[in-house]
Design a protein around this motif. Sequence first.
Motif, PDB file in Angstrom:
ATOM      1  N   ILE A  87      -2.004  -0.309  -1.113  1.00 41.32           N
ATOM      2  CA  ILE A  87      -2.931  -0.183   0.022  1.00 41.32           C
ATOM      3  C   ILE A  87      -3.321  -1.559   0.540  1.00 41.32           C
ATOM      4  CG2 ILE A  87      -5.191   0.643   0.785  1.00 41.32           C
ATOM      5  CD1 ILE A  87      -5.046   2.737  -1.476  1.00 41.32           C
ATOM      6  N   ALA A  88      -3.655  -2.467  -0.386  1.00 47.10           N
ATOM      7  CA  ALA A  88      -4.094  -3.811  -0.001  1.00 47.10           C
ATOM      8  C   ALA A  88      -3.014  -4.541   0.786  1.00 47.10           C
ATOM      9  CB  ALA A  88      -4.470  -4.610  -1.249  1.00 47.10           C
ATOM     10  N   GLU A  89      -1.773  -4.405   0.343  1.00 45.17           N
ATOM     11  CA  GLU A  89      -0.680  -5.105   1.021  1.00 45.17           C
ATOM     12  C   GLU A  89      -0.466  -4.553   2.431  1.00 45.17           C
ATOM     13  OE1 GLU A  89       3.721  -6.838  -0.152  1.00 45.17           O
ATOM     14  OE2 GLU A  89       2.940  -5.084  -1.208  1.00 45.17           O
ATOM     15  N   ARG A  90      -0.582  -3.244   2.580  1.00 45.76           N
ATOM     16  CA  ARG A  90      -0.408  -2.653   3.900  1.00 45.76           C
ATOM     17  C   ARG A  90      -1.548  -3.049   4.835  1.00 45.76           C
ATOM     18  NH1 ARG A  90       3.426   1.675   3.700  1.00 45.76           N
ATOM     19  NH2 ARG A  90       4.122   2.017   1.561  1.00 45.76           N
ATOM     20  N   LEU A  91      -2.776  -3.019   4.324  1.00 47.09           N
ATOM     21  CA  LEU A  91      -3.921  -3.385   5.152  1.00 47.09           C
ATOM     22  C   LEU A  91      -3.829  -4.825   5.641  1.00 47.09           C
ATOM     23  CD1 LEU A  91      -6.860  -1.760   3.145  1.00 47.09           C
ATOM     24  CD2 LEU A  91      -6.147  -1.118   5.456  1.00 47.09           C
ATOM     25  N   SER A  92      -3.427  -5.724   4.745  1.00 49.13           N
ATOM     26  CA  SER A  92      -3.445  -7.149   5.080  1.00 49.13           C
ATOM     27  C   SER A  92      -2.183  -7.646   5.771  1.00 49.13           C
ATOM     28  CB  SER A  92      -3.694  -7.974   3.817  1.00 49.13           C
ATOM     29  OG  SER A  92      -2.641  -7.786   2.883  1.00 49.13           O
ATOM     30  N   ASP A  93      -1.032  -7.156   5.307  1.00 49.98           N
ATOM     31  CA  ASP A  93       0.237  -7.724   5.792  1.00 49.98           C
ATOM     32  C   ASP A  93       1.051  -6.784   6.669  1.00 49.98           C
ATOM     33  OD1 ASP A  93      -0.398  -9.961   4.274  1.00 49.98           O
ATOM     34  OD2 ASP A  93       0.725  -9.257   2.526  1.00 49.98           O
ATOM     35  N   PRO A  95      -0.164  -3.732   8.634  1.00 48.65           N
ATOM     36  CA  PRO A  95      -1.082  -2.702   9.134  1.00 48.65           C
ATOM     37  C   PRO A  95      -0.390  -1.560   9.856  1.00 48.65           C
ATOM     38  CG  PRO A  95      -1.278  -4.739  10.407  1.00 48.65           C
ATOM     39  CD  PRO A  95      -0.449  -5.059   9.205  1.00 48.65           C
ATOM     40  N   ASP A  96       0.775  -1.839  10.439  1.00 48.18           N
ATOM     41  CA  ASP A  96       1.497  -0.771  11.118  1.00 48.18           C
ATOM     42  C   ASP A  96       2.049   0.245  10.129  1.00 48.18           C
ATOM     43  OD1 ASP A  96       3.153  -2.941  10.252  1.00 48.18           O
ATOM     44  OD2 ASP A  96       4.835  -2.059  11.339  1.00 48.18           O
ATOM     45  N   GLN A  97       2.118  -0.135   8.836  1.00 48.44           N
ATOM     46  CA  GLN A  97       2.612   0.769   7.797  1.00 48.44           C
ATOM     47  C   GLN A  97       1.485   1.366   6.957  1.00 48.44           C
ATOM     48  OE1 GLN A  97       5.929  -0.734   5.475  1.00 48.44           O
ATOM     49  NE2 GLN A  97       6.573  -2.080   7.141  1.00 48.44           N
ATOM     50  N   PHE A  98       0.250   1.068   7.319  1.00 50.03           N
ATOM     51  CA  PHE A  98      -0.882   1.660   6.615  1.00 50.03           C
ATOM     52  C   PHE A  98      -1.006   3.130   7.002  1.00 50.03           C
ATOM     53  CE2 PHE A  98      -5.425   2.871   7.052  1.00 50.03           C
ATOM     54  CZ  PHE A  98      -5.725   2.994   5.705  1.00 50.03           C
ATOM     55  N   GLU A  99      -0.970   4.012   6.017  1.00 51.41           N
ATOM     56  CA  GLU A  99      -1.086   5.440   6.266  1.00 51.41           C
ATOM     57  C   GLU A  99      -2.025   6.058   5.233  1.00 51.41           C
ATOM     58  OE1 GLU A  99      -0.040   7.244   8.673  1.00 51.41           O
ATOM     59  OE2 GLU A  99       1.255   5.782   9.681  1.00 51.41           O
ATOM     60  N   PRO A 100      -3.197   6.511   5.647  1.00 48.83           N
ATOM     61  CA  PRO A 100      -4.077   7.209   4.707  1.00 48.83           C
ATOM     62  C   PRO A 100      -3.360   8.403   4.100  1.00 48.83           C
ATOM     63  CG  PRO A 100      -5.233   6.723   6.768  1.00 48.83           C
ATOM     64  CD  PRO A 100      -3.786   6.414   6.994  1.00 48.83           C
TER      65      PRO A 100
END
Length: 222
Positions: A87-93, A95-100
């Motif tokens: 989650i941390a990596e998606r949020l920071s690096d 964001p287009d791949q962040f999926e709840p």
Amino acid sequence: MTEGPLNESELEWLEETLMSHGHADESVIDVSELDGMLTAVLSGPVVVEPDAWLVAVWGGKANIPRWKNDREMHRFIDLCFKHMNDIAERLSDYPDQFEPVFGYNEVDGKTYTVVEEWCFGYLRGMALTDWSTLPEALKADLDVIALHGSEDNFDKLEGLTEEEFEASIERIKPAALRLYNYWLENPQESVAQQPIVNGVKVGRNDPCPCGSGKKFKSCCLH
């Protein structure tokens, strides 16, 4: 991605463990709620230490599981950290791949997105730190999540049309990203515990300042 997301087998084991060891209305009940909680922990104004959020997963120290063995406990903790790192990596690096991690229900051949558990988890994680300095402009983003994460808003949800309900779900991901970015750019200082300093030096043979009636050397000196 450094580690990548948990695989299906790991997610299933994590879900089964949360359900078998959890306490209704007190602990995190599934992976969706855990994902929401960890997202909020990573997005808050100060760093939350693992010993705090791991206890919060179970709803307090009194509810910490009696693990079958150390292997079960360590696997649970390891998978939580692995998921949190993803989650941390998606949020920071990325964001287009962040999926709840939302849930899904199928009714009469139609699939419906279930976001309540994720949003309840987010508010659970948010409660571990003080978000009171969040600007008014961003409180609307918090309201987007609280709409589905607070029982007080259930009546509002029932009054939404199907189109309005779907639109409210679509707003959750961008709201979570904006909240993360705000605290990333405006971190708060942790409140450090101040050491207790006695104004008057206490002698070894003086009464102990704790009030026990014993001499200091026989009580709190050591």
